[in-house]
Design a protein around this motif. Structure first.
Motif, PDB file in Angstrom:
ATOM      1  N   ALA A  13      32.237  56.373  37.111  1.00 29.39           N
ATOM      2  CA  ALA A  13      31.048  55.569  36.847  1.00 29.39           C
ATOM      3  C   ALA A  13      31.421  54.242  36.224  1.00 29.39           C
ATOM      4  O   ALA A  13      30.884  53.189  36.588  1.00 29.39           O
ATOM      5  N   SER A  14      32.380  54.239  35.301  1.00 34.73           N
ATOM      6  CA  SER A  14      32.793  52.988  34.679  1.00 34.73           C
ATOM      7  C   SER A  14      33.517  52.102  35.685  1.00 34.73           C
ATOM      8  O   SER A  14      33.378  50.875  35.666  1.00 34.73           O
ATOM      9  N   ALA A  15      34.273  52.684  36.614  1.00 37.44           N
ATOM     10  CA  ALA A  15      34.956  51.890  37.631  1.00 37.44           C
ATOM     11  C   ALA A  15      33.943  51.217  38.552  1.00 37.44           C
ATOM     12  O   ALA A  15      34.092  50.041  38.918  1.00 37.44           O
ATOM     13  N   VAL A  16      32.891  51.946  38.901  1.00 37.12           N
ATOM     14  CA  VAL A  16      31.856  51.374  39.757  1.00 37.12           C
ATOM     15  C   VAL A  16      31.142  50.240  39.040  1.00 37.12           C
ATOM     16  O   VAL A  16      30.852  49.190  39.618  1.00 37.12           O
ATOM     17  N   MET A  17      30.868  50.403  37.747  1.00 37.23           N
ATOM     18  CA  MET A  17      30.210  49.346  36.982  1.00 37.23           C
ATOM     19  C   MET A  17      31.099  48.119  36.857  1.00 37.23           C
ATOM     20  O   MET A  17      30.629  46.977  36.962  1.00 37.23           O
ATOM     21  N   ILE A  18      32.389  48.306  36.661  1.00 39.88           N
ATOM     22  CA  ILE A  18      33.311  47.166  36.538  1.00 39.88           C
ATOM     23  C   ILE A  18      33.370  46.398  37.862  1.00 39.88           C
ATOM     24  O   ILE A  18      33.333  45.169  37.884  1.00 39.88           O
ATOM     25  N   LEU A  21      30.054  44.442  38.291  1.00 40.06           N
ATOM     26  CA  LEU A  21      29.974  43.259  37.432  1.00 40.06           C
ATOM     27  C   LEU A  21      30.921  42.166  37.884  1.00 40.06           C
ATOM     28  O   LEU A  21      30.618  40.976  37.781  1.00 40.06           O
ATOM     29  N   SER A  22      32.058  42.542  38.397  1.00 36.01           N
ATOM     30  CA  SER A  22      32.998  41.513  38.857  1.00 36.01           C
ATOM     31  C   SER A  22      32.464  40.853  40.132  1.00 36.01           C
ATOM     32  O   SER A  22      32.737  39.666  40.383  1.00 36.01           O
ATOM     33  N   ALA A  25      30.158  38.066  39.070  1.00 33.59           N
ATOM     34  CA  ALA A  25      30.828  36.915  38.471  1.00 33.59           C
ATOM     35  C   ALA A  25      31.361  35.959  39.533  1.00 33.59           C
ATOM     36  O   ALA A  25      31.505  34.772  39.271  1.00 33.59           O
ATOM     37  N   ASN A  26      31.627  36.443  40.722  1.00 35.43           N
ATOM     38  CA  ASN A  26      32.177  35.592  41.774  1.00 35.43           C
ATOM     39  C   ASN A  26      31.058  35.093  42.688  1.00 35.43           C
ATOM     40  O   ASN A  26      30.937  35.501  43.817  1.00 35.43           O
ATOM     41  N   THR A  27      30.235  34.194  42.178  1.00 34.99           N
ATOM     42  CA  THR A  27      29.159  33.648  43.004  1.00 34.99           C
ATOM     43  C   THR A  27      29.697  32.475  43.800  1.00 34.99           C
ATOM     44  O   THR A  27      30.571  31.735  43.349  1.00 34.99           O
TER      45      THR A  27
END
Length: 115
Positions: A13-18, A21-22, A25-27
């Motif tokens: 779950a934390s890997a999916v959230m990271i 979120l990344s 950040a790359n818009t």
């Protein structure tokens, strides 16, 4: 080494959230941000998006117009009912009265013959 299912779920779950979120950040940059023009330019002309309409048919000549008007007037006059001519209306009513009287006499003859 024994890894608990609870720990494995937390890590995934934390890997999916990271990763999510990344991705935020790359818009990508704004469209046309590297263009030398910064806004609309006033060219002094009005834009035309469609071609000018053209006449699809040829125009009537005055003779054709008069002929068409005479034809339509004649057609309209031929469709006039008996109310346009009082004598014709009276003849039609007399015919209807005579027919009604004949039918009444025929009906009486049929009824008297059957009884």
């Amino acid at each position: 080494m024994k890894i608990s299912l609870k720990l494995l779920m937390r890590c995934s779950a934390s890997a999916v959230m990271i990763v999510g979120l990344s991705a935020c950040a790359n818009t990508s940059p704004a469209p046309m941000s590297n263009s030398p023009m910064t806004g609309p330019v006033n060219t002094g002309t009005y834009p035309h998006f469609t071609p000018d309409p053209k006449g699809e048919t040829t125009q009537f000549t005055p003779e054709e117009k008069d002929a068409l008007r005479n034809r339509t007037t004649a057609a309209k006059n031929s469709q006039r009912g008996p109310s346009a001519d009082p004598a014709a209306a009276a003849r039609k009513q007399a015919e209807i009265r005579l027919l009604r009287q004949q039918q009444a006499e025929d009906l009486k003859a049929i009824e008297s013959g059957q009884q």
